[in-house]
Structure formats: C-alpha cells, structure tokens
Write a protein that holds these residues in place. Sequence first.
Motif, short mmCIF file in Angstrom:
data_model
loop_
_atom_site.label_atom_id
_atom_site.label_comp_id
_atom_site.label_asym_id
_atom_site.label_seq_id
_atom_site.Cartn_x
_atom_site.Cartn_y
_atom_site.Cartn_z
N ASP A 1 0.86 -1.18 0.00
CA ASP A 1 0.00 0.00 0.00
C ASP A 1 0.90 1.23 0.00
OD1 ASP A 1 -1.58 2.19 0.69
OD2 ASP A 1 -2.87 1.01 2.02
N GLU B 1 1.41 3.13 3.20
CA GLU B 1 2.00 2.44 4.35
C GLU B 1 3.49 2.16 4.16
OE1 GLU B 1 -0.29 -1.04 5.10
OE2 GLU B 1 -2.11 0.07 5.64
N ASP C 1 7.36 2.57 4.19
CA ASP C 1 8.37 3.38 4.87
C ASP C 1 9.67 3.32 4.07
OD1 ASP C 1 9.48 0.88 5.45
OD2 ASP C 1 8.79 0.88 7.53
#
Length: 254
Positions: free
Chosen positions: A101, A104, A106
């Motif tokens: 996603d 989401e 990082d």
Amino acid sequence: MIATFHDLAGASVYITGGGSGIGASLTDGFLAQGAKVAFVGRSDASSFCDEMEEKHGQRPHFMQCDITDTAHLKETLAEASARHGTVTRLVNNAANDKRHDPLEVDEAFWDWMIAINLKACFFACQAAIPGMIEAGGGAIVNFSSISYMMGNAGYPIYTAANSGINGMTRSLAREYGPNRIRVNALAPGWVLTQKQKDMWVTEEGLAAHLARQCLKDTLEPDDIIGGTLFLASDISKMMTGQALVIDGGVVVTG
C-alpha cells in the motif's frame, strides 16, 4: 521445442534467481544449449542442481547469495568467471513483486524493494561489463515486466523499478555498444510460477487477465526460455537497447 543456438555452447552464463520460477527454466534452457551456467539464489538449490546434472550431464554452479548484498553479488560474478571462463552472458532475472500500500510504505521497505528490483541489476552489470569488454563483447538481458506498461496498482515500487530497468538498459546499450556489448530488456507478462499460484492467482483475477491477452493460454516459465536465448545469442547480434515483450498479447507495443 527449443531452437538450437550454436554460439551458446560452452558460453559462460550467469543468472540471478536461477534456481526457481522463471530462473529455473532459464538455467534448464541454457544447459540444454551446452552453456556453462552459474546462478545465485537465496534458498539452497542443491536438489535442483542434482536434477539438472542428471538431465543434461552438466551441473550448474550454484552460489547462495542475497542479491541486495552488493559486495557478495560481485564476488559471485568473479567466482563464476573463475570457474567457467569470463561471463559473457548475464541474465538479471531475480525480482520481488511483493504487494504494498503506497500510504504504508516506509523508507526501509522502499530501499529493500529498489535494492532487489533495480540496484542489484545495475551492480551485476557493473561487475560483468569489464570482463565482457576484455572478451570482445557480450550480452546482457535485464528482466523487467509489463506491469509498469499496464499501470498496475498494488505494487508501485515494483513498477517504478521495472520502468527504471528499461531506462538503464537503453543507457547501458548506448554506453557499451562500441565494446560490442548488447544490453536488452525482457518484459514477461503474468507467468504462472509456483510462487504466483501460491500468493496471487485467483480464479477471477486470472480470468480477467486472460481476457486482456490476445492469446488465451496462460504463460508458463518455459515460455520465456526462447526469447531469453535469442537475446543472449549472437543470432540477435544487431539488437540492443530494446525491450522484448512476452505476454500473450496484453500490451501491444510499437
């Protein structure tokens, strides 16, 4: 049936991810041509090497390696050249299409995906090219995917890397063409490897994808062998900086 490419007999070939999925089919295909194959993978491939040795009478050289470890990756290319002669055919096949996603993601995940899908491809080329220059030429096949051409959702870092591979391929082709080093990309469609079947294939999703294909058969790993051998062989000696699509006719390029 696979055509015979006589110039691949005895050639030193190096494949990333050559012990499973599409890569295993490529190892099988090059061995059938009489090539000397070295490959890397994260998981132990001893049983696969046993199978290939029994089938072809020649054992591929397996080196366990995480391709995100650049120093180790370069060491395996040096080892392959020491064992089989200078690597003159490099196939950057390994990849990871892990779904994610965008909201989401990082930095650590971004770096990991780029390391697997783009960075390793570049540094494998960097490690192989000096030997190819000394040998008077060579062929590099960088695996991309039609996913970025389709604008697929669900894995934007993967599609970004695929698109990046095409740009890198074209630039390296221009850079090292004078050294008779050919650099091409190969973009498969949805190849039904065991991993794809286990993780992503659904009846509904596969039916929708087949509806977009001109040819209505599913793609299997062996369907990618012929195109790879062609790009690695001198049969395609005046072809470089190109992207060969094998996808059953989902994207129609040109």
